[in-house]
Design an enzyme around this catalytic site. Structure first.
Site, PDB file in Angstrom:
ATOM      1  N   LYS A  53     -59.404 -29.367   8.736  1.00 14.39           N
ATOM      2  CA  LYS A  53     -57.984 -29.730   8.614  1.00 14.39           C
ATOM      3  C   LYS A  53     -57.845 -31.133   8.032  1.00 14.39           C
ATOM      4  CE  LYS A  53     -56.663 -26.625  12.357  1.00 14.39           C
ATOM      5  NZ  LYS A  53     -56.314 -26.414  13.763  1.00 14.39           N
ATOM      6  N   GLN A  97     -55.489 -29.516  19.213  1.00 15.42           N
ATOM      7  CA  GLN A  97     -56.395 -28.388  19.024  1.00 15.42           C
ATOM      8  C   GLN A  97     -56.599 -27.663  20.354  1.00 15.42           C
ATOM      9  OE1 GLN A  97     -57.495 -27.428  15.998  1.00 15.42           O
ATOM     10  NE2 GLN A  97     -58.647 -25.712  16.830  1.00 15.42           N
ATOM     11  N   ASP A 120     -47.881 -26.709  14.300  1.00 16.29           N
ATOM     12  CA  ASP A 120     -48.487 -25.443  14.712  1.00 16.29           C
ATOM     13  C   ASP A 120     -47.434 -24.370  14.976  1.00 16.29           C
ATOM     14  OD1 ASP A 120     -51.276 -25.296  14.806  1.00 16.29           O
ATOM     15  OD2 ASP A 120     -51.392 -26.527  16.622  1.00 16.29           O
TER      16      ASP A 120
HETATM   17  N1  GUN Z   1     -57.217 -23.120  18.091  1.00 17.55           N
HETATM   18  C1  GUN Z   1     -57.445 -22.002  17.360  1.00 17.55           C
HETATM   19  N2  GUN Z   1     -56.497 -21.870  16.416  1.00 17.55           N
HETATM   20  C2  GUN Z   1     -55.662 -22.911  16.549  1.00 17.55           C
HETATM   21  C3  GUN Z   1     -54.492 -23.325  15.837  1.00 17.55           C
HETATM   22  O1  GUN Z   1     -54.011 -22.689  14.905  1.00 17.55           O
HETATM   23  N3  GUN Z   1     -53.925 -24.481  16.279  1.00 17.55           N
HETATM   24  C4  GUN Z   1     -54.405 -25.178  17.321  1.00 17.55           C
HETATM   25  N4  GUN Z   1     -53.755 -26.284  17.682  1.00 17.55           N
HETATM   26  N5  GUN Z   1     -55.483 -24.833  17.997  1.00 17.55           N
HETATM   27  C5  GUN Z   1     -56.106 -23.695  17.612  1.00 17.55           C
END
Ligand code: GUN
Length: 282
Positions: A53, A97, A120
């Site tokens: 990311k 996350q 998100d």
């Molecule tokens: N863990 C797995 N996929 C995601 C996501 O799309 N966002 C976040 N914040 N954590 C995750």
């Protein structure tokens, strides 16, 4: 032979478009779109997602800050970090996350994120807006899937779709988005009976369970659209939830793993960060 929808190629194209928009908006607002990613602990998968990311943000000309905390951080301390990021006017997107360690209430943390920075789309208000069909920040993976479907002008109206998996991150939201575009949607899960028959009647199959070979060619109707959201490792090799090799000749469109939905998730996150930036700067 079905057409492969390459998330890798589509991502390249969209990320370049995002980069150009970022360049333009940086000049217009004299500010840089800034994503803050909070990572708790040292889970290797989470670490690699966060790194990916960050890399994508920087490549798009955005700023990325990773806030990495040990597994022992208290819930209160984590909530304070989120609060500080909410208050920081140089931050436009906040992502915590998941998963978080057991002693931290994930819901409390998500609820604490300012919805205008919720890249998100996990905040309950954003989820509610999406379910109501109102303007909302869409969760990255379902948004990426819709972008892939749109890129091929695949007709959804009147089509029967089955989603395998009922997670809050993928299953439930993709069902809503497909329904909004007039597909008839069925959500299957671990207790579903006669999955094969249900799949065989479906024009679109979205597999999001995290188990290899959940969808095999005998479950697929000729000309179906197959969206594979699975990320699994078998003998060290990455694979999805669908038996790609044996399904690809039956499907009209199919997404590969790797190089399918995965890259689109990060691409959608970049789009969401840009969207939040623009709204906050207006
Ligand atoms: N863990 C797995 N996929 C995601 C996501 O799309 N966002 C976040 N914040 N954590 C995750």
């Amino acid at each position: 032979m079905g057409e492969i929808i390459s998330g890798k190629e589509l991502s390249k194209q969209i990320r370049e478009e995002v980069r150009l928009q970022v360049e333009e908006l940086k000049c217009k607002y004299k500010a840089v779109p800034h994503l803050a990613v909070v990572l708790v602990g040292e889970d290797p998968a989470s670490q690699s997602y966060v790194k990916a990311k960050e890399r994508a943000c920087i490549k798009a000309g955005m700023k990325s800050t990773a806030i990495i905390k040990p597994l022992t951080i208290t819930e209160e301390a984590l909530l304070n970090i989120v609060k500080d990021l909410n208050d920081d006017t140089t931050v436009h997107g906040i992502l915590v996350q998941l998963p978080l360690p057991k002693h931290i209430d994930e819901n409390k943390v998500i609820d604490a994120i300012d919805i205008t920075k919720d890249v998100d789309g996990f905040h309950p208000l954003n989820v509610a807006y999406m379910h109501l069909g109102r303007d909302a920040i869409l969760p990255a993976t379902p948004k990426g899937i819709m972008t892939m479907i749109h890129s091929k002008n695949i007709e959804l109206k009147g089509k029967d779709a089955i989603i395998i998996g009922r997670s809050n991150i993928v299953g439930k939201p993709i069902a809503m988005l497909l329904m909004k575009e007039h597909a008839t949607v069925q959500i299957a899960h671990s207790r579903t009976v006669n999955l094969k028959e249900k799949c065989l009647r479906s024009d679109i199959i979205v597999a999001a369970v995290g188990r290899p070979n959940t969808v095999t060619s005998d479950m697929v109707k000729d000309g179906a659209v197959i969206i594979d959201v699975g990320v699994n490792r078998v003998d060290g090799k990455l694979c999805g939830d669908c038996d790609f090799e044996n399904i690809k000749d039956k499907a009209s469109y199919i997404t590969p793993v790797p190089g399918g939905v995965g890259p689109m998730t990060i691409t959608s996150l970049l789009q969401n960060t840009l969207e939040c930036f623009e709204r906050l700067m207006k």
